[in-house]
Design a protein around this motif. Structure first.
Motif, mmCIF file in Angstrom:
data_model
loop_
_atom_site.group_PDB
_atom_site.id
_atom_site.type_symbol
_atom_site.label_atom_id
_atom_site.label_comp_id
_atom_site.label_asym_id
_atom_site.label_seq_id
_atom_site.Cartn_x
_atom_site.Cartn_y
_atom_site.Cartn_z
ATOM 1 N N LEU A 55 -29.716 -33.584 -42.879
ATOM 2 C CA LEU A 55 -28.674 -32.567 -42.819
ATOM 3 C C LEU A 55 -27.509 -33.027 -43.681
ATOM 4 O O LEU A 55 -27.148 -34.197 -43.674
ATOM 5 C CB LEU A 55 -28.186 -32.353 -41.384
ATOM 6 C CG LEU A 55 -29.206 -31.832 -40.383
ATOM 7 C CD1 LEU A 55 -28.585 -31.765 -38.993
ATOM 8 C CD2 LEU A 55 -29.716 -30.466 -40.796
ATOM 9 N N GLU A 56 -26.940 -32.104 -44.401
ATOM 10 C CA GLU A 56 -25.771 -32.401 -45.232
ATOM 11 C C GLU A 56 -24.519 -32.138 -44.400
ATOM 12 O O GLU A 56 -24.440 -31.142 -43.689
ATOM 13 C CB GLU A 56 -25.789 -31.504 -46.464
ATOM 14 C CG GLU A 56 -24.719 -31.796 -47.462
ATOM 15 C CD GLU A 56 -24.870 -30.984 -48.736
ATOM 16 O OE1 GLU A 56 -24.067 -31.216 -49.646
ATOM 17 O OE2 GLU A 56 -25.767 -30.121 -48.831
ATOM 18 N N ILE A 57 -23.544 -33.028 -44.481
ATOM 19 C CA ILE A 57 -22.291 -32.867 -43.755
ATOM 20 C C ILE A 57 -21.224 -32.417 -44.749
ATOM 21 O O ILE A 57 -20.967 -33.092 -45.736
ATOM 22 C CB ILE A 57 -21.873 -34.184 -43.069
ATOM 23 C CG1 ILE A 57 -22.969 -34.639 -42.115
ATOM 24 C CG2 ILE A 57 -20.541 -34.014 -42.351
ATOM 25 C CD1 ILE A 57 -22.774 -36.042 -41.575
ATOM 26 N N ILE A 58 -20.631 -31.271 -44.466
ATOM 27 C CA ILE A 58 -19.622 -30.678 -45.344
ATOM 28 C C ILE A 58 -18.327 -30.542 -44.564
ATOM 29 O O ILE A 58 -18.338 -30.103 -43.415
ATOM 30 C CB ILE A 58 -20.086 -29.293 -45.842
ATOM 31 C CG1 ILE A 58 -21.407 -29.430 -46.602
ATOM 32 C CG2 ILE A 58 -19.017 -28.623 -46.698
ATOM 33 C CD1 ILE A 58 -22.138 -28.140 -46.819
ATOM 34 N N VAL A 59 -17.211 -30.936 -45.168
ATOM 35 C CA VAL A 59 -15.899 -30.762 -44.549
ATOM 36 C C VAL A 59 -15.202 -29.607 -45.254
ATOM 37 O O VAL A 59 -15.065 -29.597 -46.472
ATOM 38 C CB VAL A 59 -15.059 -32.055 -44.658
ATOM 39 C CG1 VAL A 59 -13.675 -31.842 -44.086
ATOM 40 C CG2 VAL A 59 -15.768 -33.206 -43.955
ATOM 41 N N ILE A 112 -16.186 -29.067 -39.656
ATOM 42 C CA ILE A 112 -17.313 -29.903 -40.068
ATOM 43 C C ILE A 112 -18.540 -29.003 -40.014
ATOM 44 O O ILE A 112 -18.848 -28.442 -38.966
ATOM 45 C CB ILE A 112 -17.499 -31.118 -39.145
ATOM 46 C CG1 ILE A 112 -16.249 -32.000 -39.175
ATOM 47 C CG2 ILE A 112 -18.749 -31.909 -39.544
ATOM 48 C CD1 ILE A 112 -16.250 -33.091 -38.125
ATOM 49 N N VAL A 113 -19.209 -28.848 -41.143
ATOM 50 C CA VAL A 113 -20.357 -27.958 -41.239
ATOM 51 C C VAL A 113 -21.604 -28.793 -41.480
ATOM 52 O O VAL A 113 -21.613 -29.666 -42.355
ATOM 53 C CB VAL A 113 -20.167 -26.944 -42.397
ATOM 54 C CG1 VAL A 113 -21.379 -26.036 -42.528
ATOM 55 C CG2 VAL A 113 -18.893 -26.143 -42.200
ATOM 56 N N LEU A 114 -22.655 -28.539 -40.709
ATOM 57 C CA LEU A 114 -23.954 -29.172 -40.926
ATOM 58 C C LEU A 114 -24.847 -28.163 -41.631
ATOM 59 O O LEU A 114 -24.926 -27.006 -41.230
ATOM 60 C CB LEU A 114 -24.602 -29.580 -39.601
ATOM 61 C CG LEU A 114 -23.843 -30.597 -38.776
ATOM 62 C CD1 LEU A 114 -24.579 -30.845 -37.461
ATOM 63 C CD2 LEU A 114 -23.667 -31.891 -39.530
#
Length: 85
Positions: free
Chosen positions: A34-38, A43-45
């Protein structure tokens, strides 16, 4: 964004568990990356999908120095550099 109504606490190592129903509905398999995006205060997975650093394409990728590049981009770069047949 849509709220699922699901609330989970972090464990002592900072981990959370995604409910099986959510993983199934999103097609997330066990041990899937899973990519973690701020995004501001969020915080978006996101399911990780490797893509070409130049075009965003996901087909025929080659890893070069830790980055993904598609064969098509490599061919286009070779033409620009004048090193193709």
């Amino acid at each position: 964004m849509v709220s699922t109504g699901i609330v989970r606490k972090l464990d002592e190592l900072g981990r959370i568990t995604l409910p099986i129903e959510l993983r199934r509905s999103m097609g997330i398999l066990d041990r899937a990356p899973l990519e973690i995006i701020v995004d501001d205060d969020r915080i978006v997975l996101k399911k990780y999908q490797p893509e070409d650093i130049f075009t965003g394409e996901t087909d025929d990728l080659i890893e070069y120095h830790g980055l993904k590049v598609s064969k098509k981009s490599i061919e286009e770069l070779a033409k620009i550099a004048g090193i193709t047949k």
